[in-house]
Enzyme design. Sequence first.
Site, PDB file in Angstrom:
ATOM      1  N   MET A   1       0.842  -1.199   0.000  1.00 12.12           N
ATOM      2  CA  MET A   1       0.000   0.000   0.000  1.00 12.12           C
ATOM      3  C   MET A   1       0.866   1.234   0.000  1.00 12.12           C
ATOM      4  O   MET A   1       1.828   1.344   0.776  1.00 12.12           O
ATOM      5  CB  MET A   1      -0.914  -0.009   1.231  1.00 12.12           C
ATOM      6  CG  MET A   1      -1.887   1.160   1.261  1.00 12.12           C
ATOM      7  SD  MET A   1      -3.002   1.139  -0.165  1.00 12.12           S
ATOM      8  CE  MET A   1      -3.470   2.861  -0.226  1.00 12.12           C
TER       9      MET A   1
ATOM     10  N   HIS B   1       6.390  -0.226  -8.064  1.00 12.88           N
ATOM     11  CA  HIS B   1       4.960   0.059  -8.255  1.00 12.88           C
ATOM     12  C   HIS B   1       4.465   1.032  -7.182  1.00 12.88           C
ATOM     13  O   HIS B   1       3.848   2.058  -7.489  1.00 12.88           O
ATOM     14  CB  HIS B   1       4.193  -1.271  -8.193  1.00 12.88           C
ATOM     15  CG  HIS B   1       2.705  -1.155  -8.211  1.00 12.88           C
ATOM     16  ND1 HIS B   1       1.934  -1.729  -9.196  1.00 12.88           N
ATOM     17  CD2 HIS B   1       1.821  -0.570  -7.355  1.00 12.88           C
ATOM     18  CE1 HIS B   1       0.653  -1.476  -8.955  1.00 12.88           C
ATOM     19  NE2 HIS B   1       0.565  -0.771  -7.834  1.00 12.88           N
ATOM     20  N   GLU B   2       4.751   0.700  -5.921  1.00  9.79           N
ATOM     21  CA  GLU B   2       4.289   1.576  -4.835  1.00  9.79           C
ATOM     22  C   GLU B   2       4.985   2.930  -4.892  1.00  9.79           C
ATOM     23  O   GLU B   2       4.383   3.969  -4.562  1.00  9.79           O
ATOM     24  CB  GLU B   2       4.523   0.910  -3.481  1.00  9.79           C
ATOM     25  CG  GLU B   2       3.861  -0.448  -3.318  1.00  9.79           C
ATOM     26  CD  GLU B   2       2.375  -0.434  -3.649  1.00  9.79           C
ATOM     27  OE1 GLU B   2       1.700   0.563  -3.302  1.00  9.79           O
ATOM     28  OE2 GLU B   2       1.891  -1.401  -4.249  1.00  9.79           O
TER      29      GLU B   2
END
Length: 836
Positions: free
Chosen positions: A269, A301-302
């Site tokens: 996240m 990605h994060e």
Amino acid sequence: MSSANLTRDETAARAAGIQLETVEVDLDVRGALTDLSFATSSTFTLRSSTTETWIDFIGESVDEVVVDGVARAVEWDGARVRITGLVPNMDHVAVVTIRGRGLYSTSGEGLHRFRDPADGETYLYTQYEPADCRRVYPCFEQPDLKARWRMSVSAPESWAVLSNGAEIARVGVEGGVRVSFAETSPLSGYITAVATGPYHRVDGVWDGPDGPVDLGVLCRASLARYLDADEILDVTRRGLTFFSESFGVTYPWGKYDQIFVPEINVGAMENPGLVTFTEHYVFRGAATAAQHEGRANTILHEMAHMWFGDLVTMRWWDDLWLKESFADYMGAHAAVAAGGFPDAWVTFASRRKGWAYVQDQLPTTHPIVADIPDLEAAKLNFDGITYAKGASVLKQLVAFVGEDAFFRGARHYFAAHAYGNTTLPDLLAALEEASGRDLAPWASAWLQTSGVSDLSVERVRGGEVELVRTDPRPDHVVVGLFASDGGRLLRRGELEADGVDARMRLAAEVPDGIALVLPNVDDRTYAKVHLDECSIVAVEEQLSTIDDAVARAVVFASLWNATRDGLLAVTRYLDAVVRHAPAEDNVALLGDALAHADAAISRYAQEQTRSVLARRWLDVAWQALQTATPGSDAQLAWARAVGAAAERDDARADELWGMLRGEHPVPVGLALDPELRWIWLTALAATGHATAVDIDTELALDPSSHGEIAHRTAMASRPDADVRAAAWQEAWADITLSNDHLDAVIAGVRAGGRRDLVAPFDADYFARIRPAWTERSIEIARRLVIGLFPASESLDLVDAWLETHADAPAALRRLVLEQRDGLARDLRVRAAQPSL
């Protein structure tokens, strides 16, 4: 509709009347070791054009509501706190305070509490997306009401305490310490974060263009010896440099902590300054290059979200793709460009696109830019369309406008909308300005439609081929031409096509001797590739001789899609894998091929031939394990495949037990670490060769949280009707199960594909799912609905439920429809199989 299920329309109306400025949060978790709840308060400064609104909170109690210094009656329905007495004047700054008590979570929703069985320590962390911030502190639970946040947390004195901002003060209080953090730049509530506990920390620094940035890598103390922080920090520094340069905005959130946490219900996240990851990325045993690449991809990605999603945020969840599709694309792009993983696009072609193709063939598929009317719909749209299909078409877009223009457009986008909220037209305008292209037709064709095209070639007279596409969209297709030469498939040229026609005659002639004609050889477009019979025969014989790993990924995907569609017999698919997987040197492709072979047997083989194929596959995996290069990734992949195959066939039970007990030698170079031991032991349990005593003994050797979860699965896997019945009941009725423990029980119920042990529960499943949806959190209910769906030989029960529950929540019906589609496919493909 439940008041907890916020709608797009009502949140838009709320945002039209509220201008949120700051939120000051105060949490007290000093009682986390024993209490069921915690004290929480939020103080908002805001401007309003209305006399009342509501603030979101789900917890144990709301104890006080104060508006501009005046205590108000508490009006709370369990999800919304009514706020009255606001001055309807946008020049007036109102101050609203809500105090209450929140509840600790074990489902990864809100403030998750975890007790480590290895040392008894307790850990807390938050997980909010899309709408669980309100489970921890009162907030405006919608992405377009951003605020500057000031966080304070009271916790036990010895614990690490973290939030999005840097720590600015620490003072002693009774029974602990109160830590305050720097005010953030404007943030949506769902990406605020808190973590606290006796976390192990490794520090680092990134020398950014605007000065040094403090880095931190954290995990539970009992996992500290497994944390390869140096590699994580190296990927982090590379990524921060790459994105800061590419996006024209230096990383904007101050410090950068990354924390690996237990039982998180997502892979990671993107909370700015405090990114959370599943601790499965802390490798307790041997890990393949594909696993390291997967972790790096997730880190990147994060990190891409620090810009796509955090700096510039979608207005509502319709445009979830504005962050997830971009982050998914950027994860692979940055892994290749800067992260040190040049094969990331191979993995993308095999895994991410495979996920998208499956999702896009479901009856519930949707456009990348989806219609999301409420939060329940948003929760279920974190799927293969939003992530992988979106990233796939972005890859096409980058090629269409040019990489330089794409990144120029991204820089314009961030400069124009920093700390704001956007929709699709905002992004398109920036890219059109940078590229000089009209992107409306492209967006209409790719972002606002659903479904996957089929792409094939037909050889016609005169040596030419025709490119055939169902549901054509504008794209550029490259067709690779391969000749069989000396036992190898060698690339001898390519043909290219642009346009939107369903059938296109390619201009060039195909040279003589071409054995394989491979559409989408570079994996640029998004389409399922169908090979002609001549090409299938060629790859059946020589697939592993193709030099280009991306082309091999396209071929493997084509064979698997044909198997799922009932166009290629399961036996032919297995033959291809048996012949070529032992020679596959890309471990991601190897792992996918092995997993698909196992799935082909368990899902698509006819029942009367399944046991024969299962025995054959176990023998193949066993022999490949013996001959694999010692210490190689391939050896580890085959060892795991043996465990999966041994769940259905016990022919190697004696050898597996012998190695687990140290009585037989383990193949040279193979690390028989706790992770692999549990895989093999669970297989033995599922076939009746491991007792409860054996499983308890293994837990004594590995008394970790991972061992505890594996122990649950192994115990529930035993092939006894009473054991499976007890596990079934536990899954539905034990509300104390954490999300990981629930998954473990479900895995045990399903172990070995033993329909004879679970078929009696089919009717019970359909009696339970609607009450579970109402009574349990959406995360837990989703796991139950998907994980325990009956793999029956008939659609009658599911069709009856759908017919009699037309009024069920749309999100629940979506899950049931998707599971029905999977079962219908299974039955259809089985019926199409030739007899052995």
